[in-house]
Design a protein around this motif. Structure first.
Motif, PDB file in Angstrom:
ATOM      1  N   GLN A  22      12.915   6.102   8.968  1.00 54.69           N
ATOM      2  CA  GLN A  22      12.705   7.055   7.886  1.00 54.69           C
ATOM      3  C   GLN A  22      11.964   6.332   6.772  1.00 54.69           C
ATOM      4  OE1 GLN A  22      13.825  10.396   8.052  1.00 54.69           O
ATOM      5  NE2 GLN A  22      12.524  10.702   6.270  1.00 54.69           N
ATOM      6  N   ASP A  23      10.699   6.666   6.595  1.00 51.52           N
ATOM      7  CA  ASP A  23       9.821   5.990   5.647  1.00 51.52           C
ATOM      8  C   ASP A  23       9.580   6.900   4.448  1.00 51.52           C
ATOM      9  OD1 ASP A  23       7.702   3.904   4.989  1.00 51.52           O
ATOM     10  OD2 ASP A  23       6.485   5.715   5.063  1.00 51.52           O
ATOM     11  N   GLY A  25       7.053   7.606   2.644  1.00 48.95           N
ATOM     12  CA  GLY A  25       5.661   7.889   2.320  1.00 48.95           C
ATOM     13  C   GLY A  25       4.931   6.655   1.832  1.00 48.95           C
ATOM     14  N   SER A  26       5.292   5.490   2.361  1.00 49.23           N
ATOM     15  CA  SER A  26       4.724   4.229   1.876  1.00 49.23           C
ATOM     16  C   SER A  26       3.253   4.094   2.238  1.00 49.23           C
ATOM     17  CB  SER A  26       5.500   3.041   2.445  1.00 49.23           C
ATOM     18  OG  SER A  26       5.436   3.041   3.852  1.00 49.23           O
ATOM     19  N   SER A  27       2.550   3.283   1.470  1.00 44.86           N
ATOM     20  CA  SER A  27       1.119   3.051   1.684  1.00 44.86           C
ATOM     21  C   SER A  27       0.839   1.567   1.908  1.00 44.86           C
ATOM     22  CB  SER A  27       0.311   3.559   0.485  1.00 44.86           C
ATOM     23  OG  SER A  27       0.753   2.936  -0.715  1.00 44.86           O
ATOM     24  N   THR A  30       2.786   0.430   6.786  1.00 42.28           N
ATOM     25  CA  THR A  30       3.880   0.740   7.712  1.00 42.28           C
ATOM     26  C   THR A  30       3.492   1.862   8.674  1.00 42.28           C
ATOM     27  OG1 THR A  30       5.521   0.062   6.076  1.00 42.28           O
ATOM     28  CG2 THR A  30       6.287   1.441   7.880  1.00 42.28           C
ATOM     29  N   ALA A  31       2.893   2.920   8.129  1.00 40.52           N
ATOM     30  CA  ALA A  31       2.496   4.050   8.986  1.00 40.52           C
ATOM     31  C   ALA A  31       1.458   3.611  10.016  1.00 40.52           C
ATOM     32  CB  ALA A  31       1.960   5.196   8.127  1.00 40.52           C
ATOM     33  N   ASP A  32       0.528   2.753   9.600  1.00 37.67           N
ATOM     34  CA  ASP A  32      -0.486   2.259  10.534  1.00 37.67           C
ATOM     35  C   ASP A  32       0.154   1.430  11.643  1.00 37.67           C
ATOM     36  OD1 ASP A  32      -2.470   3.457   9.024  1.00 37.67           O
ATOM     37  OD2 ASP A  32      -2.843   1.662   7.823  1.00 37.67           O
ATOM     38  N   ALA A  34       3.210   1.739  12.760  1.00 39.73           N
ATOM     39  CA  ALA A  34       3.925   2.656  13.647  1.00 39.73           C
ATOM     40  C   ALA A  34       2.954   3.350  14.597  1.00 39.73           C
ATOM     41  CB  ALA A  34       4.700   3.685  12.826  1.00 39.73           C
ATOM     42  N   ALA A  35       1.808   3.799  14.067  1.00 46.31           N
ATOM     43  CA  ALA A  35       0.803   4.476  14.904  1.00 46.31           C
ATOM     44  C   ALA A  35       0.234   3.542  15.972  1.00 46.31           C
ATOM     45  CB  ALA A  35      -0.318   5.015  14.020  1.00 46.31           C
ATOM     46  N   PHE A  44       9.114   7.923  14.142  1.00 48.34           N
ATOM     47  CA  PHE A  44       8.693   7.548  12.796  1.00 48.34           C
ATOM     48  C   PHE A  44       8.487   8.803  11.969  1.00 48.34           C
ATOM     49  CE2 PHE A  44       5.430   6.464   9.620  1.00 48.34           C
ATOM     50  CZ  PHE A  44       6.007   5.341   9.041  1.00 48.34           C
ATOM     51  N   SER A  46       7.779  10.069   7.944  1.00 50.69           N
ATOM     52  CA  SER A  46       7.372   9.579   6.637  1.00 50.69           C
ATOM     53  C   SER A  46       7.169  10.732   5.665  1.00 50.69           C
ATOM     54  CB  SER A  46       6.070   8.770   6.754  1.00 50.69           C
ATOM     55  OG  SER A  46       5.752   8.151   5.521  1.00 50.69           O
TER      56      SER A  46
END
Length: 242
Positions: A22-23, A25-27, A30-32, A34-35, A44, A46
């Motif tokens: 559970q993220d 909305g970080s920049s 982290t999202a990259d 996970a992808a 994942f 966010s």
């Protein structure tokens, strides 16, 4: 920090689990990550939240397993056998709470922190939050109370124990915990908030009478003051060296 957590999840011998990230909305990449598959088959999610406990509530809404454990980015399972040993317990499936000990880590220093008995919960959070498995059926519709900004984990734990007092105490480390979180802060505002929440919890959650509540508060906050002023002494008295 999340990469370290991910490594400890990947190392688990037992594979019958789901992992939710559970993220907020970080920049920070982290999202990259996970992808790109760095976190394996983790689900994942966010988006914005109102803080740590709100994020945990959002994750709880998606949990499907029998038990749930929460790890913050940078925290890790103590070793690769943790989940297998938890699942092998005779109380697995019936205990409302399964808990154990922890390693506390600060730079090159590591100490072993044994848990107290769960019966100490009116006085203190008896084990690290990251060393507790909650039975999802006993959490039910209960969620972290966001009006407790620091101690919502203790309130949720108390509610689960009130619903199902059966526990399983494991005499082994469940997690490696990075020191320096909000609950260990020496900021006067944080300390004042913690005091206010403890007074409220003793009255509203634990139904502790006034004189005993005063005594528990005095002992708890004296111990914390000693820890802040003499951390080495506290470690020698409370921890075991590794």
């Amino acid at each position: 920090g999340l990469r370290e957590t991910a490594g400890s999840v990947a190392a688990q011998e037992l594979r019958d689990f789901e992992w939710l990230i559970q993220d907020g909305g970080s920049s920070d990449g982290t999202a990259d990550a996970a992808a790109a598959g760095e976190f394996g088959d983790a689900l994942f999610i966010s988006g914005p939240d109102k803080g740590l406990y709100d994020a945990m509530n959002k994750a709880l809404d998606r949990v499907r397993g029998k038990y749930v454990i929460f790890m913050n980015g940078g925290d890790a399972f103590a070793d690769g056998k943790v989940l297998a040993e938890v699942a092998a317990l005779a109380e697995f499936g019936t205990a409302g709470l399964i808990y154990g000990d922890a390693y506390e880590v600060e730079e090159a220093k590591e100490v072993y922190k044994p848990a107290f008995s769960h019966k100490a919960i009116p006085y203190t959070m008896f084990a690290h939050h990251q060393s507790m498995f909650y039975r999802v059926a006993d959490i039910g519709a209960t969620r972290y109370d966001l009006s407790y900004r620091i101690g919502a984990d203790r309130i949720l734990t108390a509610r689960v124990l009130q619903t199902n007092p059966q526990v399983a105490r494991m005499h082994r480390a469940i997690c490696r915990f990075e020191r320096g979180g909000l609950s260990q802060s020496s900021d006067p505002k944080v300390l004042a908030q913690a005091h206010e929440e403890r007074v409220r919890a003793l009255r509203e959650v634990f139904n502790v009478p006034g004189p005993l509540a005063w005594f528990l508060m005095t002992v708890k906050e004296t111990v914390e003051a000693v820890r802040r002023r003499y951390p080495g002494l506290y470690d020698r008295l409370r921890m075991r060296r590794t």
